[in-house]
Design a protein around this motif. Structure first.
Motif, PDB file in Angstrom:
ATOM      1  N   LEU A 119       0.826  -1.213   0.000  1.00 38.11           N
ATOM      2  CA  LEU A 119       0.000   0.000   0.000  1.00 38.11           C
ATOM      3  C   LEU A 119       0.857   1.258   0.000  1.00 38.11           C
ATOM      4  O   LEU A 119       0.495   2.274  -0.621  1.00 38.11           O
ATOM      5  N   GLN A 120       1.969   1.215   0.685  1.00 35.83           N
ATOM      6  CA  GLN A 120       2.873   2.364   0.664  1.00 35.83           C
ATOM      7  C   GLN A 120       3.395   2.622  -0.746  1.00 35.83           C
ATOM      8  O   GLN A 120       3.458   3.775  -1.209  1.00 35.83           O
ATOM      9  N   GLU A 121       3.745   1.536  -1.434  1.00 36.89           N
ATOM     10  CA  GLU A 121       4.207   1.691  -2.813  1.00 36.89           C
ATOM     11  C   GLU A 121       3.091   2.252  -3.701  1.00 36.89           C
ATOM     12  O   GLU A 121       3.318   3.147  -4.528  1.00 36.89           O
ATOM     13  N   LEU A 122       1.873   1.707  -3.501  1.00 36.31           N
ATOM     14  CA  LEU A 122       0.747   2.219  -4.290  1.00 36.31           C
ATOM     15  C   LEU A 122       0.464   3.682  -3.974  1.00 36.31           C
ATOM     16  O   LEU A 122       0.096   4.469  -4.861  1.00 36.31           O
ATOM     17  N   LYS A 123       0.608   4.046  -2.699  1.00 33.24           N
ATOM     18  CA  LYS A 123       0.403   5.442  -2.310  1.00 33.24           C
ATOM     19  C   LYS A 123       1.400   6.358  -3.014  1.00 33.24           C
ATOM     20  O   LYS A 123       1.037   7.424  -3.546  1.00 33.24           O
ATOM     21  N   LYS A 124       2.657   5.936  -3.044  1.00 31.31           N
ATOM     22  CA  LYS A 124       3.663   6.740  -3.730  1.00 31.31           C
ATOM     23  C   LYS A 124       3.333   6.876  -5.211  1.00 31.31           C
ATOM     24  O   LYS A 124       3.420   7.960  -5.795  1.00 31.31           O
ATOM     25  N   ARG A 125       2.911   5.757  -5.816  1.00 30.04           N
ATOM     26  CA  ARG A 125       2.559   5.812  -7.232  1.00 30.04           C
ATOM     27  C   ARG A 125       1.362   6.723  -7.471  1.00 30.04           C
ATOM     28  O   ARG A 125       1.320   7.471  -8.457  1.00 30.04           O
ATOM     29  N   CYS A 126       0.375   6.649  -6.555  1.00 31.57           N
ATOM     30  CA  CYS A 126      -0.810   7.514  -6.702  1.00 31.57           C
ATOM     31  C   CYS A 126      -0.423   8.990  -6.608  1.00 31.57           C
ATOM     32  O   CYS A 126      -0.928   9.826  -7.377  1.00 31.57           O
ATOM     33  N   PHE A 127       0.452   9.314  -5.663  1.00 32.04           N
ATOM     34  CA  PHE A 127       0.894  10.704  -5.552  1.00 32.04           C
ATOM     35  C   PHE A 127       1.626  11.146  -6.817  1.00 32.04           C
ATOM     36  O   PHE A 127       1.433  12.268  -7.311  1.00 32.04           O
ATOM     37  N   GLU A 128       2.447  10.254  -7.337  1.00 29.59           N
ATOM     38  CA  GLU A 128       3.154  10.596  -8.571  1.00 29.59           C
ATOM     39  C   GLU A 128       2.173  10.782  -9.730  1.00 29.59           C
ATOM     40  O   GLU A 128       2.297  11.725 -10.522  1.00 29.59           O
ATOM     41  N   LYS A 129       1.174   9.862  -9.806  1.00 29.67           N
ATOM     42  CA  LYS A 129       0.163  10.000 -10.855  1.00 29.67           C
ATOM     43  C   LYS A 129      -0.621  11.294 -10.689  1.00 29.67           C
ATOM     44  O   LYS A 129      -0.936  11.985 -11.668  1.00 29.67           O
ATOM     45  N   GLN A 130      -0.944  11.631  -9.425  1.00 32.24           N
ATOM     46  CA  GLN A 130      -1.694  12.861  -9.178  1.00 32.24           C
ATOM     47  C   GLN A 130      -0.902  14.086  -9.623  1.00 32.24           C
ATOM     48  O   GLN A 130      -1.446  14.996 -10.279  1.00 32.24           O
ATOM     49  N   LYS A 131       0.365  14.114  -9.278  1.00 28.89           N
ATOM     50  CA  LYS A 131       1.189  15.253  -9.686  1.00 28.89           C
ATOM     51  C   LYS A 131       1.298  15.333 -11.207  1.00 28.89           C
ATOM     52  O   LYS A 131       1.200  16.417 -11.799  1.00 28.89           O
ATOM     53  N   GLN A 132       1.484  14.152 -11.836  1.00 22.73           N
ATOM     54  CA  GLN A 132       1.573  14.142 -13.293  1.00 22.73           C
ATOM     55  C   GLN A 132       0.271  14.615 -13.932  1.00 22.73           C
ATOM     56  O   GLN A 132       0.272  15.400 -14.894  1.00 22.73           O
ATOM     57  N   MET A 133      -0.872  14.141 -13.377  1.00 15.84           N
ATOM     58  CA  MET A 133      -2.170  14.556 -13.915  1.00 15.84           C
ATOM     59  C   MET A 133      -2.410  16.046 -13.693  1.00 15.84           C
ATOM     60  O   MET A 133      -2.995  16.725 -14.553  1.00 15.84           O
ATOM     61  N   GLU A 134      -1.972  16.573 -12.542  1.00 11.85           N
ATOM     62  CA  GLU A 134      -2.115  18.013 -12.307  1.00 11.85           C
ATOM     63  C   GLU A 134      -1.308  18.811 -13.318  1.00 11.85           C
ATOM     64  O   GLU A 134      -1.784  19.824 -13.859  1.00 11.85           O
ATOM     65  N   ARG A 135      -0.077  18.342 -13.573  1.00  8.06           N
ATOM     66  CA  ARG A 135       0.740  19.050 -14.565  1.00  8.06           C
ATOM     67  C   ARG A 135       0.101  18.976 -15.952  1.00  8.06           C
ATOM     68  O   ARG A 135       0.025  19.982 -16.674  1.00  8.06           O
ATOM     69  N   ASP A 136      -0.397  17.760 -16.292  1.00 11.31           N
ATOM     70  CA  ASP A 136      -1.051  17.617 -17.597  1.00 11.31           C
ATOM     71  C   ASP A 136      -2.308  18.476 -17.679  1.00 11.31           C
ATOM     72  O   ASP A 136      -2.589  19.101 -18.715  1.00 11.31           O
ATOM     73  N   TYR A 137      -3.073  18.491 -16.565  1.00 12.22           N
ATOM     74  CA  TYR A 137      -4.298  19.295 -16.565  1.00 12.22           C
ATOM     75  C   TYR A 137      -3.981  20.781 -16.724  1.00 12.22           C
ATOM     76  O   TYR A 137      -4.668  21.497 -17.469  1.00 12.22           O
ATOM     77  N   GLN A 138      -2.948  21.233 -16.028  1.00 10.71           N
ATOM     78  CA  GLN A 138      -2.587  22.645 -16.136  1.00 10.71           C
ATOM     79  C   GLN A 138      -2.165  22.999 -17.561  1.00 10.71           C
ATOM     80  O   GLN A 138      -2.567  24.031 -18.110  1.00 10.71           O
ATOM     81  N   SER A 139      -1.377  22.106 -18.151  1.00 14.35           N
ATOM     82  CA  SER A 139      -0.932  22.391 -19.525  1.00 14.35           C
ATOM     83  C   SER A 139      -2.105  22.353 -20.506  1.00 14.35           C
ATOM     84  O   SER A 139      -2.259  23.243 -21.357  1.00 14.35           O
ATOM     85  N   ILE A 140      -2.985  21.312 -20.359  1.00 12.32           N
ATOM     86  CA  ILE A 140      -4.143  21.215 -21.265  1.00 12.32           C
ATOM     87  C   ILE A 140      -5.101  22.374 -21.037  1.00 12.32           C
ATOM     88  O   ILE A 140      -5.634  22.974 -21.987  1.00 12.32           O
ATOM     89  N   ALA A 141      -5.326  22.717 -19.742  1.00 10.82           N
ATOM     90  CA  ALA A 141      -6.230  23.834 -19.449  1.00 10.82           C
ATOM     91  C   ALA A 141      -5.672  25.141 -20.005  1.00 10.82           C
ATOM     92  O   ALA A 141      -6.418  25.989 -20.521  1.00 10.82           O
ATOM     93  N   GLY A 142      -4.340  25.308 -19.912  1.00 10.96           N
ATOM     94  CA  GLY A 142      -3.749  26.528 -20.467  1.00 10.96           C
ATOM     95  C   GLY A 142      -3.941  26.612 -21.975  1.00 10.96           C
ATOM     96  O   GLY A 142      -4.282  27.671 -22.515  1.00 10.96           O
ATOM     97  N   ARG A 143      -3.749  25.461 -22.657  1.00 13.45           N
ATOM     98  CA  ARG A 143      -3.927  25.472 -24.114  1.00 13.45           C
ATOM     99  C   ARG A 143      -5.377  25.777 -24.485  1.00 13.45           C
ATOM    100  O   ARG A 143      -5.650  26.628 -25.348  1.00 13.45           O
ATOM    101  N   TYR A 144      -6.316  25.065 -23.816  1.00 14.38           N
ATOM    102  CA  TYR A 144      -7.727  25.297 -24.153  1.00 14.38           C
ATOM    103  C   TYR A 144      -8.182  26.698 -23.744  1.00 14.38           C
ATOM    104  O   TYR A 144      -9.030  27.307 -24.414  1.00 14.38           O
ATOM    105  N   LEU A 145      -7.643  27.211 -22.633  1.00 17.04           N
ATOM    106  CA  LEU A 145      -7.999  28.568 -22.229  1.00 17.04           C
ATOM    107  C   LEU A 145      -7.543  29.586 -23.271  1.00 17.04           C
ATOM    108  O   LEU A 145      -8.283  30.523 -23.617  1.00 17.04           O
TER     109      LEU A 145
END
Length: 338
Positions: A119-145
């Motif tokens: 679970l600790q490993e999965l938690k780390k992966r989830c945090f990494e995925k969350q950060k990656q998704m936030e970065r992707d969302y910010q970039s996509i939102a900036g382009r669409y904006l």
């Protein structure tokens, strides 16, 4: 214990006989009875028997006490042995259960630790995925904006081009308003007041004309509806002493008996209660019956099928069979009309 018993009984003895006397050569009969009371005293000596019974009783009492003592000792030994066996079994059972529980606890602890690490490993992966998704969302939102902002600017420019006269009119109105408010010349105020008064008069006149036209249109519609209503009432109302035709349903039944005799009956409704049934029957007999026209037959068929489908809407076997039987019995070719 020694004892005595006394018994007495009276004994009676009857006798009879005859005796002869030699001298006279005669015989004499005699009879009688003799009774005597016999007294008997019986003395029973039970001392030796009593001594034997006492001795046996003492022996039995001793045996009873020894048996009771032996039984008590045996019961105590059995209880002691049972307690030892029970305590041994219980201690062994609890030791076995304790060992099994300890083993299960150890296995569960190892599983929990392994699962926790996973679970600790999965938690780390989830945090990494969350950060990656936030970065992707910010970039996509900036382009669409940026795209939507460009679209907004483009649409604003096109709207201004399409409605350019309206925007120009708005700018001129703003300029006129600012000219009247910011200019300190008296002539400007006078001219603007005159223009505004003329404009307000024209607007008021146009509103009055519009309302007058709406009122005239409503009055015209009301009069037209009133006229149509009067015409409809005149068409539907019958004047006194006026002749007209009334239609009422009549049931005409013609049956054929087993002897081939025709029986005809007429059942009128309440509207024709004053009419003689014989006259109605003669009227039916005088007229010629013919088959229904194809158009009327089709209309009746459509109406009948619609009513049948509405009545029998269930899809079970019984309803389907009833519906099919009704359709088989129905035959529009046998319907006659006058």
């Amino acid at each position: 214990m020694s004892y005595k018993r006394n018994f007495s009984k009276k004994i009676t003895l009857h006798y009879s006989g005859s005796a002869s006397v030699p001298a006279g050569q005669t015989s004499v009969n005699y009879s009688g009875s003799v009774s005597d009371t016999v007294y008997i005293t019986i003395e029973v000596d039970t001392d030796s028997f009593d001594k034997g019974v006492h001795t046996c009783k003492s022996a039995v009492n001793g045996l009873t006490s020894s048996v009771a003592a032996t039984e008590a000792a045996q019961i105590a030994a059995i209880n002691q042995n049972a307690e030892k066996v029970g305590s041994t079994i219980i201690s062994g059972f609890f030791n076995t259960i304790r060992l099994e529980i300890d083993q299960q606890i150890m296995e569960l602890n190892s599983r929990i630790e392994a699962t926790f690490l996973h679970l600790q490993e999965l938690k780390k992966r989830c945090f990494e995925k969350q950060k990656q998704m936030e970065r992707d969302y910010q970039s996509i939102a900036g382009r669409y904006l940026k795209i939507f902002e460009d679209l907004n600017h483009e649409l604003a420019n096109r709207i201004q081009l399409l409605d350019k006269p309206a925007f120009l009119f708005k700018e001129q109105c703003d300029q006129q308003q600012s000219r009247t408010m910011e200019n300190d010349l008296a002539t400007t105020v006078t001219v603007f007041g005159r223009e505004e008064a003329a404009l307000q008069a024209q607007i008021s006149a146009s509103l009055t004309k519009k309302r007058a036209l709406e009122t005239i249109g409503k009055a015209n519609t009301f009069l037209l509806k009133q006229k149509q209503l009067e015409e409809t009432i005149d068409k539907n109302m019958l004047k006194e002493q006026a002749q007209g035709t009334r239609y009422a349903p009549v049931c005409f039944i013609e049956t054929q008996s087993a002897k081939n005799e025709l029986d005809k009956e007429v059942f009128p409704c309440e509207l024709l209660c004053e009419q003689d049934p014989k006259e109605l029957l003669s009227g039916f007999q005088e007229k010629a019956w013919s088959n229904l026209p194809q158009e009327e037959s089709n209309q009746i068929s459509r109406f009948f099928n619609a009513e049948l489908n509405q009545k029998y809407t269930q899809g079970d076997t019984h309803t389907t069979r009833v519906r099919e039987r009704i359709l088989k019995l129905l035959n529009f070719n046998h319907i006659k009309s006058l």
